[in-house]
Every structure is written in structure tokens, then in C-alpha cells.
Scaffold this motif. Structure first.
Motif, PDB file in Angstrom:
ATOM      1  N   TYR A  68       0.984  -0.697   0.218  1.00  0.00           N
ATOM      2  CA  TYR A  68       0.130  -0.483   0.273  1.00  0.00           C
ATOM      3  C   TYR A  68       0.432   1.184   0.424  1.00  0.00           C
ATOM      4  CZ  TYR A  68      -3.991  -2.404   0.582  1.00  0.00           C
ATOM      5  OH  TYR A  68      -5.003  -3.763   0.804  1.00  0.00           O
ATOM      6  N   GLU A 110      -0.590  -7.073  11.260  1.00  0.00           N
ATOM      7  CA  GLU A 110      -1.598  -6.119  11.196  1.00  0.00           C
ATOM      8  C   GLU A 110      -2.791  -6.458  11.309  1.00  0.00           C
ATOM      9  OE1 GLU A 110      -0.533  -5.397   9.748  1.00  0.00           O
ATOM     10  OE2 GLU A 110      -0.737  -2.888   9.607  1.00  0.00           O
ATOM     11  N   VAL A 111      -3.487  -6.478   9.682  1.00  0.00           N
ATOM     12  CA  VAL A 111      -4.518  -6.740   8.642  1.00  0.00           C
ATOM     13  C   VAL A 111      -4.763  -7.303   8.103  1.00  0.00           C
ATOM     14  CG1 VAL A 111      -3.803  -4.551   7.711  1.00  0.00           C
ATOM     15  CG2 VAL A 111      -6.187  -5.150   7.663  1.00  0.00           C
ATOM     16  N   ASP A 113      -6.480  -8.360   4.758  1.00  0.00           N
ATOM     17  CA  ASP A 113      -7.219  -6.947   3.922  1.00  0.00           C
ATOM     18  C   ASP A 113      -7.514  -7.410   2.691  1.00  0.00           C
ATOM     19  OD1 ASP A 113      -8.673  -4.866   2.445  1.00  0.00           O
ATOM     20  OD2 ASP A 113      -6.840  -3.460   3.235  1.00  0.00           O
ATOM     21  N   LYS A 153     -10.996  -8.643   7.559  1.00  0.00           N
ATOM     22  CA  LYS A 153     -11.768  -7.637   6.649  1.00  0.00           C
ATOM     23  C   LYS A 153     -12.599  -8.585   6.641  1.00  0.00           C
ATOM     24  CE  LYS A 153      -9.651  -3.258   6.211  1.00  0.00           C
ATOM     25  NZ  LYS A 153      -8.969  -1.904   5.823  1.00  0.00           N
ATOM     26  N   VAL A 180     -13.381  -1.675   6.764  1.00  0.00           N
ATOM     27  CA  VAL A 180     -13.490  -0.227   6.511  1.00  0.00           C
ATOM     28  C   VAL A 180     -12.080  -0.087   6.274  1.00  0.00           C
ATOM     29  CG1 VAL A 180     -15.366   0.209   7.835  1.00  0.00           C
ATOM     30  CG2 VAL A 180     -13.779  -0.438   8.719  1.00  0.00           C
ATOM     31  N   TRP A 181     -11.580   1.416   6.663  1.00  0.00           N
ATOM     32  CA  TRP A 181     -10.592   1.384   6.575  1.00  0.00           C
ATOM     33  C   TRP A 181      -9.958   1.434   7.960  1.00  0.00           C
ATOM     34  CZ3 TRP A 181      -6.499   0.880   3.728  1.00  0.00           C
ATOM     35  CH2 TRP A 181      -4.805   1.768   4.206  1.00  0.00           C
ATOM     36  N   ILE A 182      -8.894   1.075   8.610  1.00  0.00           N
ATOM     37  CA  ILE A 182      -8.371   0.925  10.364  1.00  0.00           C
ATOM     38  C   ILE A 182      -7.010   1.624  10.382  1.00  0.00           C
ATOM     39  CG2 ILE A 182      -7.822  -0.980  11.906  1.00  0.00           C
ATOM     40  CD1 ILE A 182      -8.886  -3.325  10.211  1.00  0.00           C
ATOM     41  N   TYR A 184      -4.105   2.426  12.567  1.00  0.00           N
ATOM     42  CA  TYR A 184      -3.838   1.985  14.047  1.00  0.00           C
ATOM     43  C   TYR A 184      -3.029   3.328  14.469  1.00  0.00           C
ATOM     44  CZ  TYR A 184      -5.009  -2.227  12.454  1.00  0.00           C
ATOM     45  OH  TYR A 184      -5.332  -3.803  12.116  1.00  0.00           O
ATOM     46  N   GLU A 187       0.491   5.169  13.247  1.00  0.00           N
ATOM     47  CA  GLU A 187       0.589   6.354  12.370  1.00  0.00           C
ATOM     48  C   GLU A 187       0.069   7.419  12.673  1.00  0.00           C
ATOM     49  OE1 GLU A 187      -1.318   1.879   9.819  1.00  0.00           O
ATOM     50  OE2 GLU A 187      -2.479   3.636  10.830  1.00  0.00           O
TER      51      GLU A 187
HETATM   52  N1  LIG Z   1      -3.198   1.043   7.991  1.00  0.00           N
HETATM   53  C1  LIG Z   1      -4.533   0.488   7.447  1.00  0.00           C
HETATM   54  N2  LIG Z   1      -3.486  -0.554   6.882  1.00  0.00           N
HETATM   55  C2  LIG Z   1      -3.743  -1.244   5.853  1.00  0.00           C
HETATM   56  N3  LIG Z   1      -3.113  -1.939   4.823  1.00  0.00           N
HETATM   57  C3  LIG Z   1      -4.067  -2.920   3.916  1.00  0.00           C
HETATM   58  N4  LIG Z   1      -5.468  -2.446   4.830  1.00  0.00           N
HETATM   59  C4  LIG Z   1      -5.342  -1.324   5.706  1.00  0.00           C
HETATM   60  C5  LIG Z   1      -6.380  -0.826   6.675  1.00  0.00           C
HETATM   61  O1  LIG Z   1      -7.280  -0.811   7.059  1.00  0.00           O
HETATM   62  N5  LIG Z   1      -5.441   0.281   7.769  1.00  0.00           N
END
Ligand SMILES: Nc1nc2[nH]cnc2c(=O)[nH]1
Ligand SMILES: O=P(O)(O)OC[C@H]1O[C@H](OP(=O)(O)OP(=O)(O)O)[C@H](O)[C@@H]1O
Length: 204
Positions: A68, A110-111, A113, A153, A180-182, A184, A187
Motif C-alpha cells: 500500500y 496487523e491486518v 485486507d 476484513k 473499513v479503513w483501520i 492504527y 500511524e
Molecule cells: N492502516 C491500515 N493499513 C492497511 N493495509 C491494508 N488495509 C489497511 C487498513 O485498513 N489500515
């Protein structure tokens, strides 16, 4: 507007805590591989909950993978790129790789997606361990990978995990959340504002 979910350090800590027993009982990890940057903090917190009296801490190794990127410099929500980039990997020629052979290895992020990153990590690690196993003539030893993420997700996944990993339940997400966008806490540039936003979500 994109919906966002604000997660606090306290919540991350408790998600690791609640998952530790299942990880200890079912995955029995000998070592963790954290996928950086997002996997570093959960892996470190988890290590404290996995520590048993009389046993050493479970070592953490790190790999860096990036999919990302911010499309604009001030965008808080990032967009997936098209390919996973290795920013850091295990040293294939060294003991690092040999250390994995025959072990229960817990991959931490952590995620989950689109699952692209996890698919890449599992496939590439399995491939490299297989090569090292053959090279060292240690074919009798079985290496078992399992996965822990804070959030999964609930959505269509682009990436796939090995069937035996799913069949044997070697995947654990502390929480399953909508798409949804998380956000953390590590960040956040203003952690007090971040915590306020998290608090306001919890009372809605
Ligand atoms: N911070 C963050 N990084 C991600 N990378 C992929 N999905 C996410 C998300 O929802 N939040
Ligand atoms: O399931 P996926 O769609 O592959 O997304 C999950 C990955 O995305 C994030 O990494 P990112 O590429 O943003 O790197 P970072 O951890 O360094 O921020 C996150 O840390 C996961 O590794």
C-alpha cells in the motif's frame, strides 16, 4: 467518505492478550516472523503473553513487505499497489533460514485486507524453507507456518492461503471487522486526537 475505524494501543494490547492462549495451545510457536511495519508492534506485545515461566522468550524475526502507498502525501487512507515489494527479507544463505527448519513459525501482521501480502509471505517463506531443507538434507523435519493478525476484513480476498493451513485452523484473527479503513495508533501523528476519535466511536 471512506469509513474509518480508530484502534488504540490499549485495544491492540488486549487483542494480543485474548489471542495468546489459543496461539500457545494450538500453534505452539517456536518463533515469530513479523511482517513490517504493521506486524512489529503486535508481535512484540504478543511475545510477552507467550512467555512461559522457565522458558525463553520466543524470538522475533522481521521481514518487510509493502503493498500500500499514499496516493497523495496528505491522504490518510492508502490504496493497494499492484505488487508486493520486499523491503527486507531473511538472509537465505545464513543460519536464519536453517533456524526455521522443523519449527512452528507464527507469521504476525496487523491486518488481513485483500490477503495479497499474507499469500506472498507464506508462499515465499515456504519456498525458501523448502530449498534450505533440501540443501541441508533435513527432509524429515516438518516446518509448520501459522498466522496471527489483529484484524481480518470480512470481504472477498484476492490472495489465498494454503489449503492445509485453513483445514488445520492455523490462521487466527483476533477480530473480524467490516471492510473499513483501520487507523492504527502507531500511524497517528496526534495520538491524543486519535484516542479521542476512537473513544467517540466506542460510545456511538
Ligand atoms: N492502516 C491500515 N493499513 C492497511 N493495509 C491494508 N488495509 C489497511 C487498513 O485498513 N489500515
Ligand atoms: O491484505 P493486504 O491487502 O495485502 O493488506 C495488508 C497489508 O497492508 C499493510 O501493509 P503496507 O503495504 O501498508 O505496509 P506497512 O505495514 O509498512 O504500512 C499491512 O501492514 C499488511 O501487511
Amino acid at each position: 467518505m471512506v469509513e474509518k475505524l480508530y484502534v488504540t494501543y490499549n485495544q491492540v494490547h488486549k487483542l494480543c492478550q485474548k489471542s495468546a492462549e489459543r496461539i500457545l495451545n494450538d500453534f505452539k510457536p517456536n518463533l515469530m516472523i513479523a511482517i513490517g511495519g504493521g506486524g512489529y508492534v503486535p508481535a512484540r506485545i504478543l511475545r510477552s503473553f507467550l512467555k512461559r515461566p522457565g522458558s525463553a522468550n520466543i524470538p522475533i524475526q522481521a521481514i518487510g513487505l509493502s503493498l500500500y502507498e499514499s496516493l497523495t502525501t496528505d491522504s490518510a487512507v492508502e490504496e493497494p499497489g499492484t505488487k508486493v515489494t520486499r523491503t527486507q527479507w531473511l538472509d537465505l544463505s545464513s543460519l536464519e533460514m536453517a533456524n526455521l527448519i522443523g519449527k512452528n513459525v507464527l507469521i504476525v501482521d496487523e491486518v488481513d485486507d485483500t490477503r495479497t501480502t499474507l499469500e506472498y509471505a507464506v508462499k515465499e517463506l515456504q519456498k525458501d524453507v523448502e530449498t534450505a531443507t533440501k540443501k541441508l538434507g533435513r527432509d524429515a523435519e516438518k516446518t509448520r507456518f501459522s498466522i496471527f493478525v489483529l484484524h481480518n476484513k470480512d470481504k472477498h480476498k484476492k490472495g489465498n492461503l494454503p489449503q492445509d493451513m485453513l483445514d488445520e485452523n492455523r490462521y487466527l484473527a483476533a477480530l473480524t471487522v467490516p471492510d473499513v479503513w483501520i487507523c492504527y495508533p502507531w500511524e497517528a501523528t496526534d495520538i491524543d486526537e486519535h484516542d479521542r476519535l476512537a473513544e467517540s466511536q466506542s460510545v456511538q
